[in-house]
Design a protein around this motif. Structure first.
Motif, mmCIF file in Angstrom:
data_model
loop_
_atom_site.group_PDB
_atom_site.id
_atom_site.type_symbol
_atom_site.label_atom_id
_atom_site.label_comp_id
_atom_site.label_asym_id
_atom_site.label_seq_id
_atom_site.Cartn_x
_atom_site.Cartn_y
_atom_site.Cartn_z
ATOM 1 N N UNK A 285 0.849 -1.190 0.000
ATOM 2 C CA UNK A 285 0.000 0.000 0.000
ATOM 3 C C UNK A 285 0.887 1.243 0.000
ATOM 4 N N UNK A 286 0.371 2.395 -0.446
ATOM 5 C CA UNK A 286 1.183 3.616 -0.458
ATOM 6 C C UNK A 286 1.782 3.907 0.911
ATOM 7 N N UNK A 287 3.047 4.319 0.899
ATOM 8 C CA UNK A 287 3.778 4.505 2.147
ATOM 9 C C UNK A 287 4.574 5.795 2.116
ATOM 10 N N UNK A 288 4.491 6.538 3.218
ATOM 11 C CA UNK A 288 5.327 7.724 3.407
ATOM 12 C C UNK A 288 6.294 7.446 4.537
ATOM 13 N N UNK A 289 7.596 7.524 4.239
ATOM 14 C CA UNK A 289 8.638 7.404 5.239
ATOM 15 C C UNK A 289 9.091 8.810 5.631
ATOM 16 N N UNK A 290 9.035 9.119 6.905
ATOM 17 C CA UNK A 290 9.507 10.406 7.412
ATOM 18 C C UNK A 290 10.755 10.170 8.257
ATOM 19 N N UNK A 291 11.846 10.830 7.887
ATOM 20 C CA UNK A 291 13.102 10.689 8.621
ATOM 21 C C UNK A 291 13.576 12.060 9.081
ATOM 22 N N UNK A 292 14.590 12.062 9.949
ATOM 23 C CA UNK A 292 15.100 13.312 10.487
ATOM 24 C C UNK A 292 16.591 13.456 10.256
ATOM 25 N N UNK A 293 17.013 14.629 9.838
ATOM 26 C CA UNK A 293 18.430 14.881 9.561
ATOM 27 C C UNK A 293 19.273 14.719 10.825
ATOM 28 N N UNK A 294 18.695 14.987 11.991
ATOM 29 C CA UNK A 294 19.419 14.898 13.261
ATOM 30 C C UNK A 294 19.139 13.595 14.012
ATOM 31 N N UNK A 295 18.566 12.618 13.344
ATOM 32 C CA UNK A 295 18.201 11.357 13.983
ATOM 33 C C UNK A 295 19.398 10.398 13.946
ATOM 34 N N UNK A 296 19.964 10.096 15.134
ATOM 35 C CA UNK A 296 21.078 9.151 15.199
ATOM 36 C C UNK A 296 20.603 7.738 15.542
ATOM 37 N N UNK A 297 19.317 7.582 15.892
ATOM 38 C CA UNK A 297 18.763 6.264 16.213
ATOM 39 C C UNK A 297 18.325 5.547 14.930
ATOM 40 N N UNK A 298 17.608 6.268 14.069
ATOM 41 C CA UNK A 298 17.190 5.750 12.760
ATOM 42 C C UNK A 298 17.692 6.720 11.700
ATOM 43 N N UNK A 299 18.993 6.668 11.381
ATOM 44 C CA UNK A 299 19.529 7.609 10.397
ATOM 45 C C UNK A 299 18.871 7.430 9.032
ATOM 46 N N UNK A 300 18.693 8.525 8.328
ATOM 47 C CA UNK A 300 18.067 8.477 7.011
ATOM 48 C C UNK A 300 18.825 7.568 6.053
ATOM 49 N N UNK A 301 20.140 7.442 6.237
ATOM 50 C CA UNK A 301 20.946 6.662 5.297
ATOM 51 C C UNK A 301 20.993 5.172 5.634
ATOM 52 N N UNK A 302 20.333 4.751 6.716
ATOM 53 C CA UNK A 302 20.441 3.354 7.154
ATOM 54 C C UNK A 302 19.304 2.510 6.590
ATOM 55 N N UNK A 303 18.788 1.577 7.393
ATOM 56 C CA UNK A 303 17.815 0.588 6.898
ATOM 57 C C UNK A 303 16.553 1.208 6.325
ATOM 58 N N UNK A 304 16.182 2.413 6.825
ATOM 59 C CA UNK A 304 14.959 3.030 6.315
ATOM 60 C C UNK A 304 15.061 3.260 4.813
ATOM 61 N N UNK A 305 16.292 3.357 4.310
ATOM 62 C CA UNK A 305 16.510 3.396 2.857
ATOM 63 C C UNK A 305 16.924 2.041 2.321
ATOM 64 N N UNK A 306 17.863 1.374 2.980
ATOM 65 C CA UNK A 306 18.446 0.149 2.422
ATOM 66 C C UNK A 306 17.399 -0.889 2.072
ATOM 67 N N UNK A 307 16.570 -1.280 3.039
ATOM 68 C CA UNK A 307 15.608 -2.355 2.763
ATOM 69 C C UNK A 307 14.160 -1.968 3.039
ATOM 70 N N UNK A 308 13.931 -0.686 3.237
ATOM 71 C CA UNK A 308 12.544 -0.238 3.388
ATOM 72 C C UNK A 308 12.150 0.621 2.178
ATOM 73 N N UNK A 309 12.514 1.897 2.148
ATOM 74 C CA UNK A 309 12.112 2.719 1.002
ATOM 75 C C UNK A 309 12.657 2.182 -0.318
ATOM 76 N N UNK A 310 13.953 1.867 -0.384
ATOM 77 C CA UNK A 310 14.562 1.464 -1.660
ATOM 78 C C UNK A 310 13.980 0.172 -2.220
ATOM 79 N N UNK A 311 13.391 -0.650 -1.375
ATOM 80 C CA UNK A 311 12.792 -1.902 -1.843
ATOM 81 C C UNK A 311 11.274 -1.817 -1.980
ATOM 82 N N UNK A 312 10.730 -0.608 -1.897
ATOM 83 C CA UNK A 312 9.274 -0.436 -2.034
ATOM 84 C C UNK A 312 8.914 -0.380 -3.511
ATOM 85 N N UNK A 313 8.547 -1.524 -4.058
ATOM 86 C CA UNK A 313 8.217 -1.571 -5.488
ATOM 87 C C UNK A 313 6.798 -2.077 -5.748
ATOM 88 N N UNK A 314 6.050 -2.432 -4.683
ATOM 89 C CA UNK A 314 4.675 -2.895 -4.893
ATOM 90 C C UNK A 314 3.664 -1.750 -4.911
#
Length: 323
Positions: free
Chosen positions: A221-250
């Motif tokens: 289903x449509x998904x919006x990922x919201x990340x924070x530039x100052x977030x050191x717990x869930x950095x924008x460059x980590x899994x939220x991109x690697x296997x979440x946003x970048x693998x959203x093809x459905x």
């Protein structure tokens, strides 16, 4: 939230918004109360009234939050049950068409009262909001508890929500561990929704700085990922991109990285959490088809890339093809 604290210690369709002027931000356009008064049995108090809440209060302020958090008495912030569901809805819902359902899961270790301001804003814009919780708030059974509570309320003639929840417009959301649980719900519930209720349909997922135990390729289903530039717990460059946003093809997917947003910003005040307006705009677009909100996400001239709030924004090919 608790895990991050430990780390630190050890180291009805509402009216469409007016068309914004060029250069305005989603925050300035949408971070406003809606037209509906809000009804809820939830009562909150300053988090620092408990020992556990005082620790959380100190940590989030040391990490940049400006406003004091609110908490309920759910254990360990009080002596109430650590498991439950908080419900918010338009106080005038009896006069409105059935409202869309937002199932929002708190962060790991977070008290549900920390999201009271967000829930009230969403309810004032015409949503029925349920916040299921059980302290860990990280797996799909938690949003499932929220769905069950909403379905029971919608079928109960003695409930003010009787026949007033539009399960055809169900959205899952969550922060941190709860964002991970929301993505899991976006994986599981679309395929089983009609067995829960023939009218139920999952319209989307709002994943705010989600944990790692979810895979974008499984979300349909449509998904919006919201990340924070100052977030050191869930950095924008980590899994939220690697296997979440970048693998959203459905399904269509968007990711927006806001300047000045830390992992704990979602429990700050609405004016100091700079994703507040964007989150509401996306919810209004998905649930109500709000054309002004839609313009921030859809079309060749979508507004989000020009929004100075963000360090970066992206959308996948399916979102890019929407019109």
């Amino acid at each position: 939230m608790a895990a991050a604290i430990a780390v630190f210690a050890t180291v009805a369709p509402t009216a469409t918004a007016d068309i914004p002027e060029p250069g305005t931000t989603a925050q300035s356009v949408f971070n406003k109360p809606g037209p509906h008064p809000v009804a809820t049995p939830v009562r909150t108090n300053p988090c620092q009234e408990s020992v556990w809440g005082m620790v959380e209060h100190i940590v989030v302020h040391m990490l940049g939050n400006r406003d004091d958090m609110t908490c309920t008495q759910a254990f360990p912030n009080g002596l109430d049950s650590p498991i439950g569901v908080n419900t918010y809805y338009p106080a005038d819902i009896a006069e409105l068409p059935a409202a869309p359902l937002l199932v929002f899961t708190s962060g790991f270790g977070a008290n549900p009262g920390m999201y009271d301001a967000l829930a009230r804003q969403w309810a004032s814009h015409g949503f029925v909001v349920v916040i299921p919780y059980e302290f860990f708030n990280s797996l799909v059974y938690v949003p499932a508890l929220g769905v069950a509570t909403a379905v029971v309320a919608a079928r109960d003639p003695n409930s003010p929500l009787y026949n007033k929840i539009d399960l055809n417009r169900t959205i899952f959301g969550g922060h941190s561990g709860g964002g991970q649980a929301a993505l899991q719900a976006g994986t599981v519930f679309p395929g089983i929704a009609s067995t829960i209720d023939p009218a139920m349909r999952v319209r989307g997922v709002l994943a705010i700085e989600p944990g790692p135990l979810a895979v974008g390729a499984l979300v349909s289903v449509p998904t919006l990922f919201l990340t924070g530039y100052n977030d050191f717990v869930v950095p924008d460059f980590a899994w939220v991109r690697w296997w979440q946003y970048n693998l959203s093809f459905q399904a269509p997917a968007w990711i927006a990285n806001a300047r000045g947003v830390s992992h704990f910003s979602p429990v700050d005040g609405l004016d100091n959490y700079l994703h507040t307006g964007t989150a509401l705009a996306w919810l209004r677009y998905q649930a109500f088809g709000d054309e002004v909100a839609k313009a921030y996400f859809v079309g060749p001239d979508w507004r989000l890339p020009a929004d100075k709030t963000f360090f970066s924004v992206e959308r996948n090919a399916l979102a890019n093809a929407l019109n």
